[in-house]
Design a protein around this motif. Sequence first.
Motif, mmCIF file in Angstrom:
data_model
loop_
_atom_site.group_PDB
_atom_site.id
_atom_site.type_symbol
_atom_site.label_atom_id
_atom_site.label_comp_id
_atom_site.label_asym_id
_atom_site.label_seq_id
_atom_site.Cartn_x
_atom_site.Cartn_y
_atom_site.Cartn_z
ATOM 1 N N TYR A 1 0.859 -1.182 0.000
ATOM 2 C CA TYR A 1 0.000 0.000 0.000
ATOM 3 C C TYR A 1 0.901 1.240 0.000
ATOM 4 O O TYR A 1 1.649 1.470 0.953
ATOM 5 C CB TYR A 1 -0.908 -0.016 1.232
ATOM 6 N N TYR B 1 -2.950 -8.131 -1.989
ATOM 7 C CA TYR B 1 -2.722 -8.545 -0.603
ATOM 8 C C TYR B 1 -1.213 -8.640 -0.386
ATOM 9 O O TYR B 1 -0.588 -9.614 -0.807
ATOM 10 C CB TYR B 1 -3.384 -9.901 -0.337
ATOM 11 N N GLU C 1 -1.389 -2.871 5.049
ATOM 12 C CA GLU C 1 -2.765 -3.018 4.568
ATOM 13 C C GLU C 1 -2.822 -3.320 3.076
ATOM 14 O O GLU C 1 -1.865 -3.084 2.343
ATOM 15 C CB GLU C 1 -3.568 -1.762 4.893
ATOM 16 N N THR D 1 -4.398 -3.131 -0.925
ATOM 17 C CA THR D 1 -4.559 -2.008 -1.853
ATOM 18 C C THR D 1 -5.142 -2.550 -3.161
ATOM 19 O O THR D 1 -5.522 -3.711 -3.238
ATOM 20 C CB THR D 1 -3.200 -1.295 -2.056
#
Length: 204
Positions: free
Chosen positions: A146, A181, A186, A188
Amino acid sequence: SLQILQQSFGAYQTHCYIVDIPQGQLIIDPGENASEWVIAHCPKPLAILNTHGHFDHIWDNASLQRHFEGIPLISHTLDAFLLQSDVFDLGLTPSNPTFLIEAYKSKQTLSLEGIEIHFHHFPGHTPGCCMIEIQGHIFSGDFIFYRSIGRSDFAYSNPDDMRESLLRFESMQELATMPVYPGHGEGTMACDEQANVKFWISRV
């Protein structure tokens, strides 16, 4: 009908993923002490897949191979040496991949129980660094995060390869709508990170 389970392990909070499909479970990047969680959630394990060979992504390969006797362990051929010996002298138990991805800066597709698994080879972070695509979902390991990218200043990293990989990733429109993933942090969308490639290339 695909379900994705995620749990983070070890000092680097490395994500281990279980892709649960009707045929069984695919285990992606079992890190330090991931085994117990993986075993609890994998009644019918199909394979262990490694995005790349860094210790925090492969630490529990060996214990899962022992527990799930005969389970395939799939990694890229250029990262096999990182699995087969404790390169960084950290106490890693070596593991032997049973199937090697040979794709070079390209894609290789495997079929497992009728499920297509695409390994996209994006070297730079490691020589055999890959993103794994399963049914429209991308497991990017330490290639893409991310709003960030994997480091290319480690031992066995290659900044020139990283720049080339980023350009190739940016051009792959077929990935744009897929969720990503990553190995840390996190999730995105591929299109969002493709839009950031020029920024990162200037800093590699």
